[in-house]
Design a protein around this motif. Structure first.
Motif, PDB file in Angstrom:
ATOM      1  N   GLU A 175     114.686  14.929   0.396  1.00 24.34           N
ATOM      2  CA  GLU A 175     115.976  15.608   0.451  1.00 24.34           C
ATOM      3  C   GLU A 175     116.535  15.571   1.869  1.00 24.34           C
ATOM      4  O   GLU A 175     117.741  15.416   2.085  1.00 24.34           O
ATOM      5  CB  GLU A 175     115.817  17.058  -0.018  1.00 24.34           C
ATOM      6  CG  GLU A 175     115.521  17.225  -1.494  1.00 24.34           C
ATOM      7  CD  GLU A 175     116.737  16.901  -2.342  1.00 24.34           C
ATOM      8  OE1 GLU A 175     117.875  17.141  -1.873  1.00 24.34           O
ATOM      9  OE2 GLU A 175     116.560  16.394  -3.460  1.00 24.34           O
ATOM     10  N   GLU A 176     115.647  15.711   2.832  1.00 16.25           N
ATOM     11  CA  GLU A 176     116.068  15.709   4.236  1.00 16.25           C
ATOM     12  C   GLU A 176     116.690  14.380   4.631  1.00 16.25           C
ATOM     13  O   GLU A 176     117.757  14.317   5.256  1.00 16.25           O
ATOM     14  CB  GLU A 176     114.818  15.984   5.108  1.00 16.25           C
ATOM     15  CG  GLU A 176     115.147  16.653   6.422  1.00 16.25           C
ATOM     16  CD  GLU A 176     113.866  17.030   7.156  1.00 16.25           C
ATOM     17  OE1 GLU A 176     113.507  16.263   8.044  1.00 16.25           O
ATOM     18  OE2 GLU A 176     113.237  18.039   6.811  1.00 16.25           O
ATOM     19  N   SER A 177     116.040  13.304   4.232  1.00 15.22           N
ATOM     20  CA  SER A 177     116.545  11.970   4.570  1.00 15.22           C
ATOM     21  C   SER A 177     117.842  11.673   3.835  1.00 15.22           C
ATOM     22  O   SER A 177     118.754  11.046   4.387  1.00 15.22           O
ATOM     23  CB  SER A 177     115.496  10.909   4.221  1.00 15.22           C
ATOM     24  OG  SER A 177     114.307  11.119   4.947  1.00 15.22           O
ATOM     25  N   TYR A 178     117.942  12.136   2.588  1.00 11.29           N
ATOM     26  CA  TYR A 178     119.151  11.888   1.807  1.00 11.29           C
ATOM     27  C   TYR A 178     120.347  12.628   2.407  1.00 11.29           C
ATOM     28  O   TYR A 178     121.461  12.106   2.459  1.00 11.29           O
ATOM     29  CB  TYR A 178     118.937  12.317   0.363  1.00 11.29           C
ATOM     30  CG  TYR A 178     120.094  11.993  -0.549  1.00 11.29           C
ATOM     31  CD1 TYR A 178     120.326  10.691  -0.991  1.00 11.29           C
ATOM     32  CD2 TYR A 178     120.964  12.998  -0.968  1.00 11.29           C
ATOM     33  CE1 TYR A 178     121.392  10.384  -1.821  1.00 11.29           C
ATOM     34  CE2 TYR A 178     122.035  12.705  -1.801  1.00 11.29           C
ATOM     35  CZ  TYR A 178     122.241  11.401  -2.229  1.00 11.29           C
ATOM     36  OH  TYR A 178     123.317  11.114  -3.039  1.00 11.29           O
ATOM     37  N   ASP A 179     120.104  13.855   2.882  1.00 14.94           N
ATOM     38  CA  ASP A 179     121.192  14.644   3.473  1.00 14.94           C
ATOM     39  C   ASP A 179     121.721  14.009   4.750  1.00 14.94           C
ATOM     40  O   ASP A 179     122.879  14.249   5.138  1.00 14.94           O
ATOM     41  CB  ASP A 179     120.725  16.073   3.758  1.00 14.94           C
ATOM     42  CG  ASP A 179     120.587  16.896   2.483  1.00 14.94           C
ATOM     43  OD1 ASP A 179     121.289  16.550   1.494  1.00 14.94           O
ATOM     44  OD2 ASP A 179     119.783  17.848   2.456  1.00 14.94           O
ATOM     45  N   LYS A 180     120.909  13.233   5.426  1.00 16.59           N
ATOM     46  CA  LYS A 180     121.335  12.596   6.675  1.00 16.59           C
ATOM     47  C   LYS A 180     122.265  11.413   6.429  1.00 16.59           C
ATOM     48  O   LYS A 180     122.973  10.982   7.335  1.00 16.59           O
ATOM     49  CB  LYS A 180     120.117  12.130   7.471  1.00 16.59           C
ATOM     50  CG  LYS A 180     119.280  13.279   8.030  1.00 16.59           C
ATOM     51  CD  LYS A 180     118.077  12.749   8.800  1.00 16.59           C
ATOM     52  CE  LYS A 180     117.226  13.895   9.339  1.00 16.59           C
ATOM     53  NZ  LYS A 180     116.033  13.393  10.073  1.00 16.59           N
ATOM     54  N   ARG A 181     122.251  10.909   5.207  1.00 17.71           N
ATOM     55  CA  ARG A 181     123.126   9.779   4.891  1.00 17.71           C
ATOM     56  C   ARG A 181     124.562  10.255   4.731  1.00 17.71           C
ATOM     57  O   ARG A 181     124.822  11.352   4.240  1.00 17.71           O
ATOM     58  CB  ARG A 181     122.656   9.089   3.614  1.00 17.71           C
ATOM     59  CG  ARG A 181     121.275   8.460   3.745  1.00 17.71           C
ATOM     60  CD  ARG A 181     120.975   7.580   2.560  1.00 17.71           C
ATOM     61  NE  ARG A 181     119.722   6.853   2.727  1.00 17.71           N
ATOM     62  CZ  ARG A 181     119.293   5.889   1.911  1.00 17.71           C
ATOM     63  NH1 ARG A 181     120.028   5.539   0.871  1.00 17.71           N
ATOM     64  NH2 ARG A 181     118.152   5.286   2.134  1.00 17.71           N
ATOM     65  N   GLU A 182     125.497   9.401   5.147  1.00 16.23           N
ATOM     66  CA  GLU A 182     126.912   9.788   5.112  1.00 16.23           C
ATOM     67  C   GLU A 182     127.587   9.408   3.798  1.00 16.23           C
ATOM     68  O   GLU A 182     128.217  10.239   3.151  1.00 16.23           O
ATOM     69  CB  GLU A 182     127.658   9.139   6.287  1.00 16.23           C
ATOM     70  CG  GLU A 182     127.166   9.626   7.643  1.00 16.23           C
ATOM     71  CD  GLU A 182     127.938   8.992   8.785  1.00 16.23           C
ATOM     72  OE1 GLU A 182     128.871   8.206   8.494  1.00 16.23           O
ATOM     73  OE2 GLU A 182     127.613   9.270   9.942  1.00 16.23           O
ATOM     74  N   THR A 184     127.255   9.200   0.569  1.00 21.14           N
ATOM     75  CA  THR A 184     126.548   9.567  -0.658  1.00 21.14           C
ATOM     76  C   THR A 184     127.481  10.372  -1.552  1.00 21.14           C
ATOM     77  O   THR A 184     128.477  10.958  -1.097  1.00 21.14           O
ATOM     78  CB  THR A 184     125.304  10.415  -0.352  1.00 21.14           C
ATOM     79  OG1 THR A 184     125.719  11.647   0.279  1.00 21.14           O
ATOM     80  CG2 THR A 184     124.354   9.671   0.577  1.00 21.14           C
ATOM     81  N   ASN A 187     127.771  14.143  -0.507  1.00 21.19           N
ATOM     82  CA  ASN A 187     128.739  14.465   0.538  1.00 21.19           C
ATOM     83  C   ASN A 187     130.174  14.314   0.031  1.00 21.19           C
ATOM     84  O   ASN A 187     131.063  15.087   0.407  1.00 21.19           O
ATOM     85  CB  ASN A 187     128.520  13.560   1.753  1.00 21.19           C
ATOM     86  CG  ASN A 187     127.259  13.940   2.528  1.00 21.19           C
ATOM     87  OD1 ASN A 187     126.799  15.081   2.470  1.00 21.19           O
ATOM     88  ND2 ASN A 187     126.686  12.986   3.240  1.00 21.19           N
TER      89      ASN A 187
END
Length: 333
Positions: A175-182, A184, A187
């Motif tokens: 989840e942490e890595s996915y949230d860092k993606r712009e 998506t 977002n």
């Protein structure tokens, strides 16, 4: 014996060649091959019990002649627990090796590693089929089963790899890595919900599709007005725009839309979700539309997704436009 088989085959061929068995079309106006029955045609006599018995003896349950030397067999596989092939029509005169090669396309088991067994309806083994023998040697009959034992330890079907998706390694991301993606959907949705708490993806999609439909219309039928000698497209500001053209189009009429797309008229009138004026809602015969009969959450007619669309009346021609047969050209071959 061979003489008995010859007599049986000759008699059955003569019987099926001299008698015609038509499907029961009572209560309809259609005859053989979908052709209307002439008024002058005489009603066929009903078959006698003896003729019916002979017909059942000569043909299978599906109406096809047994004299073609084929048999309907089920097929199972040692590695495929959830896959079962029902009623494959196989030639009794084919060798077992040829049958194995044919089954290779269905199961993936090579003929070299295929141990083939013939089973009856009670799952009792009747014989192990040898490559050099013909299928008819084992006297199979409709409803028997061919069971494949895959002797290849490296077979793609071994261990359930062709059926158990849990064995396939999936790509995982925290989840942490996915949230860092712009870029998506998470977002994108968050941004849209901040702009409009009632936002939904479906309504957003329908709005964009409505704009695309209007843009297509303007592209196909530009409305020029002179501005400094140049031609520009004019925005529609008349609520009665194309009302006269729409009056000639009725719901349920067959139509053809600009570009050759055929369908049925499902709606005629104003659509508040689209630019001013009159629109025609069309349910297409093929998935060449933009929606399912709704625009921005407002439903105007029912149809499958991509089968619906809204066009201006001047883009829709009503008349004798039957649904096209995609296989019509095959009749000429």
């Amino acid at each position: 014996d061979r003489h008995g088989d010859f007599v049986h085959t000759t008699f059955v061929r003569h019987f099926t060649a001299t008698m015609t068995f038509a499907p029961d079309l009572s209560g309809t106006s259609m005859g053989m091959h979908g052709q209307p029955v002439p008024k002058s045609a005489k009603k066929k006599e009903q078959l006698s019990e003896e003729q019916l018995a002979m017909r059942d003896y000569a043909v299978g349950e599906d109406g096809r002649s047994r004299t073609d030397g084929t048999v309907l067999l089920h097929v199972s596989h040692s590695n495929l627990k959830n896959t079962f092939f029902h009623e494959l029509r196989l030639d009794m005169h084919s060798t077992v090796e040829a049958i194995k090669r044919k089954l290779e396309f269905h199961t993936g088991t090579s003929a070299v590693c295929n141990q083939l067994f013939l089973l009856d309806e009670d799952n009792q083994v009747l014989a192990e089929c040898e490559d050099g023998r013909k299928l008819g040697f084992y006297s199979p009959y409709d409803g028997c089963r061919l069971h494949i034992v895959d002797a290849d330890p490296n077979s793609a079907s071994a261990g359930g790899w062709l059926e158990d998706v849990s064995l396939v390694k999936k790509y995982e991301i925290s989840e942490e890595s996915y949230d860092k993606r712009e870029n998506t959907y998470r977002n994108f949705r968050k941004k849209k919900m901040q702009e409009d708490p009632n936002w939904t993806y479906k309504a957003d999609l329908e709005e964009r599709q409505g704009k695309e439909a209007a843009a297509e219309h303007l592209k196909a039928f530009p409305q020029p007005s002179s501005v400094n000698g140049a031609h520009t497209r004019q925005k529609v500001e008349d609520e009665s725009y194309m009302e006269e053209e729409a009056a000639n189009i009725k719901v349920s009429e067959r139509c053809q839309v600009s570009g050759g797309r055929r369908g049925e008229v499902m709606f005629v009138g104003r659509v508040p979700e689209l630019p001013l004026g009159f629109w025609v809602g069309v349910k297409y015969d093929e998935p060449v539309g933009k929606n399912d009969g709704s625009i921005k959450g407002a439903r105007y007619f029912e149809c499958l997704e991509k089968y619906g669309g809204f066009v201006r009346p001047d883009m829709c021609e009503v008349g004798d436009f039957p649904e096209e047969d995609p296989f019509a050209d095959l009749d000429e071959m």
